[in-house]
Structures are given as structure tokens and as C-alpha cells.
Design a protein around this motif. Structure first.
Motif, PDB file in Angstrom:
ATOM      1  N   ASN A  63      -8.948  -9.313   0.303  1.00 62.44           N
ATOM      2  CA  ASN A  63      -9.734 -10.332   0.998  1.00 62.44           C
ATOM      3  C   ASN A  63     -10.248 -11.393   0.038  1.00 62.44           C
ATOM      4  O   ASN A  63     -10.270 -12.587   0.360  1.00 62.44           O
ATOM      5  CB  ASN A  63     -10.901  -9.694   1.751  1.00 62.44           C
ATOM      6  CG  ASN A  63     -10.437  -8.826   2.909  1.00 62.44           C
ATOM      7  OD1 ASN A  63      -9.315  -8.974   3.410  1.00 62.44           O
ATOM      8  ND2 ASN A  63     -11.280  -7.893   3.330  1.00 62.44           N
ATOM      9  N   LEU A  64     -10.669 -10.970  -1.134  1.00 61.65           N
ATOM     10  CA  LEU A  64     -11.123 -11.923  -2.150  1.00 61.65           C
ATOM     11  C   LEU A  64      -9.989 -12.859  -2.541  1.00 61.65           C
ATOM     12  O   LEU A  64     -10.166 -14.075  -2.634  1.00 61.65           O
ATOM     13  CB  LEU A  64     -11.660 -11.178  -3.374  1.00 61.65           C
ATOM     14  CG  LEU A  64     -12.098 -12.013  -4.567  1.00 61.65           C
ATOM     15  CD1 LEU A  64     -13.200 -12.992  -4.184  1.00 61.65           C
ATOM     16  CD2 LEU A  64     -12.568 -11.089  -5.688  1.00 61.65           C
ATOM     17  N   PHE A  81     -11.909  -0.640  -1.969  1.00 56.65           N
ATOM     18  CA  PHE A  81     -11.910  -1.606  -3.066  1.00 56.65           C
ATOM     19  C   PHE A  81     -10.653  -2.479  -3.016  1.00 56.65           C
ATOM     20  O   PHE A  81     -10.716  -3.682  -3.256  1.00 56.65           O
ATOM     21  CB  PHE A  81     -12.007  -0.900  -4.423  1.00 56.65           C
ATOM     22  CG  PHE A  81     -13.367  -0.349  -4.733  1.00 56.65           C
ATOM     23  CD1 PHE A  81     -14.471  -1.186  -4.886  1.00 56.65           C
ATOM     24  CD2 PHE A  81     -13.546   1.014  -4.895  1.00 56.65           C
ATOM     25  CE1 PHE A  81     -15.725  -0.682  -5.182  1.00 56.65           C
ATOM     26  CE2 PHE A  81     -14.805   1.534  -5.204  1.00 56.65           C
ATOM     27  CZ  PHE A  81     -15.893   0.682  -5.339  1.00 56.65           C
ATOM     28  N   SER A  82      -9.514  -1.865  -2.693  1.00 61.39           N
ATOM     29  CA  SER A  82      -8.256  -2.616  -2.595  1.00 61.39           C
ATOM     30  C   SER A  82      -8.329  -3.656  -1.491  1.00 61.39           C
ATOM     31  O   SER A  82      -7.867  -4.788  -1.660  1.00 61.39           O
ATOM     32  CB  SER A  82      -7.083  -1.666  -2.338  1.00 61.39           C
ATOM     33  OG  SER A  82      -6.909  -0.794  -3.419  1.00 61.39           O
ATOM     34  N   GLN A  83      -8.926  -3.295  -0.363  1.00 59.32           N
ATOM     35  CA  GLN A  83      -9.075  -4.246   0.746  1.00 59.32           C
ATOM     36  C   GLN A  83     -10.016  -5.381   0.346  1.00 59.32           C
ATOM     37  O   GLN A  83      -9.761  -6.547   0.668  1.00 59.32           O
ATOM     38  CB  GLN A  83      -9.599  -3.534   2.000  1.00 59.32           C
ATOM     39  CG  GLN A  83      -9.630  -4.426   3.229  1.00 59.32           C
ATOM     40  CD  GLN A  83      -8.249  -4.907   3.636  1.00 59.32           C
ATOM     41  OE1 GLN A  83      -7.303  -4.131   3.720  1.00 59.32           O
ATOM     42  NE2 GLN A  83      -8.117  -6.201   3.893  1.00 59.32           N
ATOM     43  N   LYS A  84     -11.078  -5.055  -0.375  1.00 58.41           N
ATOM     44  CA  LYS A  84     -11.998  -6.093  -0.854  1.00 58.41           C
ATOM     45  C   LYS A  84     -11.261  -7.055  -1.791  1.00 58.41           C
ATOM     46  O   LYS A  84     -11.435  -8.269  -1.703  1.00 58.41           O
ATOM     47  CB  LYS A  84     -13.188  -5.463  -1.573  1.00 58.41           C
ATOM     48  CG  LYS A  84     -14.198  -6.475  -2.064  1.00 58.41           C
ATOM     49  CD  LYS A  84     -15.402  -5.834  -2.733  1.00 58.41           C
ATOM     50  CE  LYS A  84     -16.350  -6.920  -3.234  1.00 58.41           C
ATOM     51  NZ  LYS A  84     -17.496  -6.385  -3.938  1.00 58.41           N
ATOM     52  N   ALA A  85     -10.413  -6.523  -2.675  1.00 59.61           N
ATOM     53  CA  ALA A  85      -9.650  -7.358  -3.602  1.00 59.61           C
ATOM     54  C   ALA A  85      -8.678  -8.256  -2.838  1.00 59.61           C
ATOM     55  O   ALA A  85      -8.547  -9.444  -3.148  1.00 59.61           O
ATOM     56  CB  ALA A  85      -8.909  -6.488  -4.612  1.00 59.61           C
ATOM     57  N   GLY A 114      -3.089 -11.247  -1.709  1.00 54.97           N
ATOM     58  CA  GLY A 114      -4.006 -12.124  -0.993  1.00 54.97           C
ATOM     59  C   GLY A 114      -3.998 -13.538  -1.548  1.00 54.97           C
ATOM     60  O   GLY A 114      -4.027 -14.514  -0.795  1.00 54.97           O
ATOM     61  N   ILE A 115      -3.948 -13.657  -2.868  1.00 57.31           N
ATOM     62  CA  ILE A 115      -3.919 -14.980  -3.507  1.00 57.31           C
ATOM     63  C   ILE A 115      -2.666 -15.737  -3.086  1.00 57.31           C
ATOM     64  O   ILE A 115      -2.716 -16.919  -2.748  1.00 57.31           O
ATOM     65  CB  ILE A 115      -3.994 -14.844  -5.047  1.00 57.31           C
ATOM     66  CG1 ILE A 115      -5.376 -14.331  -5.460  1.00 57.31           C
ATOM     67  CG2 ILE A 115      -3.693 -16.170  -5.732  1.00 57.31           C
ATOM     68  CD1 ILE A 115      -5.484 -13.959  -6.929  1.00 57.31           C
TER      69      ILE A 115
END
Length: 155
Positions: A149-150, A143-147, A4-5
Motif C-alpha cells: 500500500n505504501l 507488514f507486506s500489505q502495508k509495504a 505497489g510502486i
């Protein structure tokens, strides 16, 4: 998170403290020099590579597994090496992520530890993710999806 980053157009430097071997030590082996000061070896990857990248970074992301209700020892060893650079590392933004088989309550000691380190370093929290019950694939995927997106939200 890393994906994501990168998708957000940011540069990423990744150091996997737990994967370093004897050829790239990030810790001081005192058993070789009992009772003596030990110099940091010339091939010390933390001093030569990690610290300069941290100093240049806007955001610090620390990631650990839950080990006996605490941080991974290899990550803690690297964090301990920040001491000589406390003033230069202050005022960074930070993200912390942890995964473990335990519950959120089992991670309370780490949450306090990370908050204390962040306060001492004057790091501003962007977010933190504590992935409990990491054996549960459905829960871990959330949790992986939240990471991810973050990571995409970091500009």
C-alpha cells in the motif's frame, strides 16, 4: 513494496547488495593491499550504476534484515559509499524497511541509526516499516500489505 510502486506507475531500480559476488564487488577488500590506499575497481557496480541511479531518484528505499540488532553489513557498506556524494544526495525522500525475528524494541538501535543517517543526509521520511516477529506468517503478511500500500501511494 516494489510491486505497489510499479502499479502506481513509477520506475524502480533495485540493487540487492547482499547478492553481489566477487565479479561485482561493492566493497574494498583491504586484505589484498595492507597499509595501502585501494582504488575502486573498474567494475564497481556501486560507483558505475547504483550512485547514478540514486542521484537521479526522487525516493530512496532502503531495506535490510535485522542482524545482531543492526543493519545488514552489505547494505551498510553501500551506505558508507554515499560519503563522496553527500551534497548531491541531500534532500531526497526516503523509506526504510526492516524485517527480523526480534521485537520492535530489538530494532531500536537501527531506528536511531536510520534517523541519524536521514538527518545527516537531510532526507525527508515518507514512512518506515519495522516488521518484527517475521517468523509469524500472519503478522508478516500485514507488514507486506502495508509495504504494498505504501508503494502504491508514491506518486
Amino acid at each position: 513494496m516494489e510491486k505497489g510502486i510499479k502499479e502506481a506507475g513509477n520506475k524502480v531500480y533495485r540493487y540487492d547488495a547482499g547478492l553481489q559476488g566477487e565479479s561485482e564487488p561493492h566493497f574494498l577488500q583491504l586484505e589484498h593491499a595492507l597499509g595501502m590506499e585501494v582504488n575502486i575497481p573498474d567494475n564497481d557496480v556501486v560507483e558505475k550504476e547504483v550512485i547514478p541511479k540514486l542521484l537521479a531518484a526522487d525516493v530512496v528505499v532502503l531495506v535490510s534484515s535485522l542482524y545482531y540488532y543492526g543493519l545488514n553489513a552489505q547494505l551498510k557498506t553501500v551506505i558508507d559509499r554515499f560519503y563522496d556524494y553527500n551534497h548531491e544526495l541531500k534532500d531526497k525522500k526516503r523509506i526504510f524497511m526492516m524485517a527480523g525475528y526480534g521485537t520492535q524494541e530489538d530494532m531500536d538501535a537501527v531506528k536511531l541509526h536510520i534517523e541519524k543517517i536521514s538527518s545527516y543526509m537531510r532526507w525527508k521520511m515518507i514512512d518506515q516499516i519495522y516488521a518484527d516477529d517475521s517468523w509469524n506468517e500472519q503478522k508478516l503478511e500485514k507488514f507486506s500489505q502495508k509495504a504494498f500500500n505504501l508503494g502504491k501511494s508514491i506518486k
